[in-house]
Design a protein around this motif. Structure first.
Motif, PDB file in Angstrom:
ATOM      1  N   ARG A 144      58.888  46.199  38.559  1.00 14.32           N
ATOM      2  CA  ARG A 144      58.584  44.681  38.840  1.00 14.32           C
ATOM      3  C   ARG A 144      58.895  43.759  38.683  1.00 14.32           C
ATOM      4  NH1 ARG A 144      53.029  43.215  37.402  1.00 14.32           N
ATOM      5  NH2 ARG A 144      52.424  41.501  37.393  1.00 14.32           N
ATOM      6  N   HIS A 145      59.583  43.615  38.502  1.00 14.42           N
ATOM      7  CA  HIS A 145      61.118  42.593  39.609  1.00 14.42           C
ATOM      8  C   HIS A 145      60.726  42.483  41.298  1.00 14.42           C
ATOM      9  CE1 HIS A 145      63.943  39.408  40.798  1.00 14.42           C
ATOM     10  NE2 HIS A 145      64.426  40.624  40.999  1.00 14.42           N
ATOM     11  N   GLU A 146      60.481  43.698  41.735  1.00 14.51           N
ATOM     12  CA  GLU A 146      60.593  43.419  43.060  1.00 14.51           C
ATOM     13  C   GLU A 146      58.839  43.572  43.606  1.00 14.51           C
ATOM     14  OE1 GLU A 146      59.981  47.372  46.365  1.00 14.51           O
ATOM     15  OE2 GLU A 146      62.263  47.676  44.629  1.00 14.51           O
ATOM     16  N   ARG A 147      58.171  43.610  42.888  1.00 16.74           N
ATOM     17  CA  ARG A 147      56.612  43.616  43.282  1.00 16.74           C
ATOM     18  C   ARG A 147      56.223  42.042  42.936  1.00 16.74           C
ATOM     19  NH1 ARG A 147      52.879  48.717  40.327  1.00 16.74           N
ATOM     20  NH2 ARG A 147      53.394  50.099  41.634  1.00 16.74           N
ATOM     21  N   TRP A 148      56.893  41.620  42.026  1.00 17.86           N
ATOM     22  CA  TRP A 148      56.218  40.291  41.371  1.00 17.86           C
ATOM     23  C   TRP A 148      57.103  39.004  42.944  1.00 17.86           C
ATOM     24  CZ3 TRP A 148      57.614  35.357  40.420  1.00 17.86           C
ATOM     25  CH2 TRP A 148      57.188  34.353  39.407  1.00 17.86           C
ATOM     26  N   MET A 149      58.234  39.354  42.683  1.00 20.78           N
ATOM     27  CA  MET A 149      59.323  38.827  44.234  1.00 20.78           C
ATOM     28  C   MET A 149      57.934  38.972  45.249  1.00 20.78           C
ATOM     29  SD  MET A 149      60.804  36.845  42.145  1.00 20.78           S
ATOM     30  CE  MET A 149      61.720  36.000  43.799  1.00 20.78           C
ATOM     31  N   ASN A 150      58.104  40.252  45.845  1.00 18.54           N
ATOM     32  CA  ASN A 150      57.538  40.371  46.965  1.00 18.54           C
ATOM     33  C   ASN A 150      56.226  39.296  46.743  1.00 18.54           C
ATOM     34  OD1 ASN A 150      59.765  41.138  48.166  1.00 18.54           O
ATOM     35  ND2 ASN A 150      58.456  43.844  47.339  1.00 18.54           N
ATOM     36  N   TRP A 151      55.411  39.073  46.325  1.00 18.08           N
ATOM     37  CA  TRP A 151      54.700  38.004  46.490  1.00 18.08           C
ATOM     38  C   TRP A 151      54.442  36.837  45.657  1.00 18.08           C
ATOM     39  CZ3 TRP A 151      52.808  34.992  41.385  1.00 18.08           C
ATOM     40  CH2 TRP A 151      52.109  34.136  41.650  1.00 18.08           C
ATOM     41  N   PHE A 152      55.342  36.553  44.591  1.00 21.57           N
ATOM     42  CA  PHE A 152      55.759  35.071  44.673  1.00 21.57           C
ATOM     43  C   PHE A 152      56.169  34.490  45.826  1.00 21.57           C
ATOM     44  CE2 PHE A 152      58.494  31.910  42.587  1.00 21.57           C
ATOM     45  CZ  PHE A 152      57.424  30.945  41.699  1.00 21.57           C
ATOM     46  N   THR A 153      56.913  35.104  46.161  1.00 24.32           N
ATOM     47  CA  THR A 153      57.944  34.583  47.780  1.00 24.32           C
ATOM     48  C   THR A 153      56.833  34.095  48.566  1.00 24.32           C
ATOM     49  OG1 THR A 153      60.375  35.358  47.113  1.00 24.32           O
ATOM     50  CG2 THR A 153      59.775  34.923  49.218  1.00 24.32           C
ATOM     51  N   GLU A 154      56.061  35.142  48.859  1.00 25.61           N
ATOM     52  CA  GLU A 154      54.919  34.958  50.305  1.00 25.61           C
ATOM     53  C   GLU A 154      54.246  34.176  49.495  1.00 25.61           C
ATOM     54  OE1 GLU A 154      51.387  35.488  52.143  1.00 25.61           O
ATOM     55  OE2 GLU A 154      51.359  35.882  50.183  1.00 25.61           O
ATOM     56  N   ALA A 155      53.698  34.289  48.467  1.00 25.61           N
ATOM     57  CA  ALA A 155      52.767  33.059  48.216  1.00 25.61           C
ATOM     58  C   ALA A 155      53.326  31.566  48.230  1.00 25.61           C
ATOM     59  CB  ALA A 155      51.963  33.776  46.880  1.00 25.61           C
ATOM     60  N   LEU A 156      54.563  31.110  47.796  1.00 27.53           N
ATOM     61  CA  LEU A 156      54.928  29.974  47.806  1.00 27.53           C
ATOM     62  C   LEU A 156      54.588  29.804  49.336  1.00 27.53           C
ATOM     63  CD1 LEU A 156      57.884  30.317  45.687  1.00 27.53           C
ATOM     64  CD2 LEU A 156      55.909  28.517  45.254  1.00 27.53           C
ATOM     65  N   GLU A 157      55.482  30.689  50.327  1.00 29.56           N
ATOM     66  CA  GLU A 157      55.646  30.150  51.430  1.00 29.56           C
ATOM     67  C   GLU A 157      54.199  29.613  52.501  1.00 29.56           C
ATOM     68  OE1 GLU A 157      57.226  33.964  53.695  1.00 29.56           O
ATOM     69  OE2 GLU A 157      59.508  32.939  52.736  1.00 29.56           O
ATOM     70  N   ARG A 158      52.952  30.527  51.334  1.00 36.14           N
ATOM     71  CA  ARG A 158      51.512  30.337  52.144  1.00 36.14           C
ATOM     72  C   ARG A 158      51.569  29.214  51.328  1.00 36.14           C
ATOM     73  NH1 ARG A 158      48.107  32.719  49.733  1.00 36.14           N
ATOM     74  NH2 ARG A 158      49.435  34.321  49.000  1.00 36.14           N
ATOM     75  N   HIS A 159      51.490  28.871  50.709  1.00 37.48           N
ATOM     76  CA  HIS A 159      50.849  27.759  49.846  1.00 37.48           C
ATOM     77  C   HIS A 159      51.619  25.968  50.319  1.00 37.48           C
ATOM     78  CE1 HIS A 159      47.535  28.836  48.010  1.00 37.48           C
ATOM     79  NE2 HIS A 159      48.402  30.186  47.244  1.00 37.48           N
ATOM     80  N   ALA A 160      53.357  26.551  50.704  1.00 36.11           N
ATOM     81  CA  ALA A 160      54.391  24.815  50.773  1.00 36.11           C
ATOM     82  C   ALA A 160      53.690  24.187  52.122  1.00 36.11           C
ATOM     83  CB  ALA A 160      55.212  25.886  50.292  1.00 36.11           C
ATOM     84  N   SER A 161      53.304  25.265  53.026  1.00 41.31           N
ATOM     85  CA  SER A 161      52.853  24.619  54.063  1.00 41.31           C
ATOM     86  C   SER A 161      51.750  23.493  54.377  1.00 41.31           C
ATOM     87  CB  SER A 161      52.373  26.261  54.744  1.00 41.31           C
ATOM     88  OG  SER A 161      51.454  25.388  56.126  1.00 41.31           O
ATOM     89  N   ARG A 199      48.885  39.695  32.419  1.00 34.88           N
ATOM     90  CA  ARG A 199      48.873  39.835  30.686  1.00 34.88           C
ATOM     91  C   ARG A 199      50.323  38.934  30.715  1.00 34.88           C
ATOM     92  NH1 ARG A 199      44.525  41.734  30.643  1.00 34.88           N
ATOM     93  NH2 ARG A 199      43.889  43.606  30.627  1.00 34.88           N
ATOM     94  N   GLY A 200      50.136  37.833  31.744  1.00 39.16           N
ATOM     95  CA  GLY A 200      51.861  37.103  31.047  1.00 39.16           C
ATOM     96  C   GLY A 200      53.366  37.392  31.641  1.00 39.16           C
ATOM     97  N   CYS A 201      53.863  36.901  31.888  1.00 37.76           N
ATOM     98  CA  CYS A 201      55.238  37.693  32.483  1.00 37.76           C
ATOM     99  C   CYS A 201      55.718  38.550  31.342  1.00 37.76           C
ATOM    100  CB  CYS A 201      56.130  36.601  31.940  1.00 37.76           C
ATOM    101  SG  CYS A 201      58.336  36.999  32.745  1.00 37.76           S
ATOM    102  N   ALA A 202      56.532  39.658  32.692  1.00 36.20           N
ATOM    103  CA  ALA A 202      56.534  41.019  31.983  1.00 36.20           C
ATOM    104  C   ALA A 202      58.047  41.043  31.517  1.00 36.20           C
ATOM    105  CB  ALA A 202      57.083  42.217  32.925  1.00 36.20           C
ATOM    106  N   PHE A 203      59.076  39.670  31.928  1.00 34.69           N
ATOM    107  CA  PHE A 203      60.240  40.127  31.564  1.00 34.69           C
ATOM    108  C   PHE A 203      60.059  39.047  30.060  1.00 34.69           C
ATOM    109  CE2 PHE A 203      60.092  40.885  35.641  1.00 34.69           C
ATOM    110  CZ  PHE A 203      61.073  41.934  35.944  1.00 34.69           C
ATOM    111  N   LEU A 204      59.425  37.716  29.717  1.00 34.56           N
ATOM    112  CA  LEU A 204      59.106  37.492  28.677  1.00 34.56           C
ATOM    113  C   LEU A 204      58.656  38.475  27.784  1.00 34.56           C
ATOM    114  CD1 LEU A 204      58.062  33.982  29.804  1.00 34.56           C
ATOM    115  CD2 LEU A 204      60.558  34.248  28.969  1.00 34.56           C
TER     116      LEU A 204
END
Length: 199
Positions: free
Chosen positions: A68-85, A110-115
């Protein structure tokens, strides 16, 4: 099954089938509510095969959190870079989280898997708490990477990471992410435009 892993599992190894099945079930239904027998049945493996790869449910839970960490971070990092432009960085957070809350990234929200994991397992499984700390630290580092250099950058990162977690929880329990996103947008704008100088 969660549509985040809608890919056919028929060509996967037994371990990968188990892990992907557990990922979807644990995230959708919870760690405690999902029994090993359910994972075995849905993955289409025998108990012997299951326990060869995952000697205990705790081993499977930690493997799930790693995935979950790997999937979420891959998406989050890519999305941040995309929207931060074209933005100041912090303003990218609301549209990024909107993608997730509305099910446009990673399947149904379904919320944060970690929380969720910490809430379910708590002190009974300290490794879940450690996995959550690592996940949240890497989330903060990803946020920091899109912020402009400033004397207040570290303070902003801590505040923004806290705001993101708050937005996640509110979006989960309210069933309507609009107010959480509005609050996150407000916090990002205030931190960017009206932060006091570091003393």
């Amino acid at each position: 099954m969660n549509k985040s892993t809608a890919v056919s599992t028929s060509d996967l190894s037994a371990r990968e089938r188990i892990l992907r099945t557990a990922h979807d079930l644990f995230y959708a239904e919870g760690l405690r509510a999902t029994g090993i027998d359910r994972v075995i049945a849905d993955a289409g493996v025998t108990k012997v095969t299951f326990y060869r790869h995952f000697p205990s449910k705790n081993d499977l839970i930690l493997a799930y959190l790693n995935l979950r960490h790997e999937r979420w971070m891959n998406w989050f990092t890519e999305a941040l870079e995309r929207h931060a432009s074209g933005s100041t960085g912090a303003q990218a957070l609301a549209p990024v989280m909107k993608e997730w809350f509305q099910g446009k990234a990673l399947g149904d929200f379904r919320g944060c898997a970690f929380l969720n994991g910490v809430s379910e397992m708590g002190p009974a499984m300290p490794a879940v708490i450690e996995a959550t700390r690592r996940h949240k630290q890497e989330m903060a580092e990803a946020i920091e990477a899109v912020l402009p250099q400033s004397a207040q950058r570290k303070r902003m990162v801590k505040a923004l990471a806290c705001a993101v977690d708050g937005a996640i929880v509110q979006a989960q329990y309210s069933g309507d992410p609009a107010s959480a996103l509005q609050a996150l947008r407000f916090i990002a704008d205030r931190l960017t435009n009206h932060a006091d100088p570091v003393r």
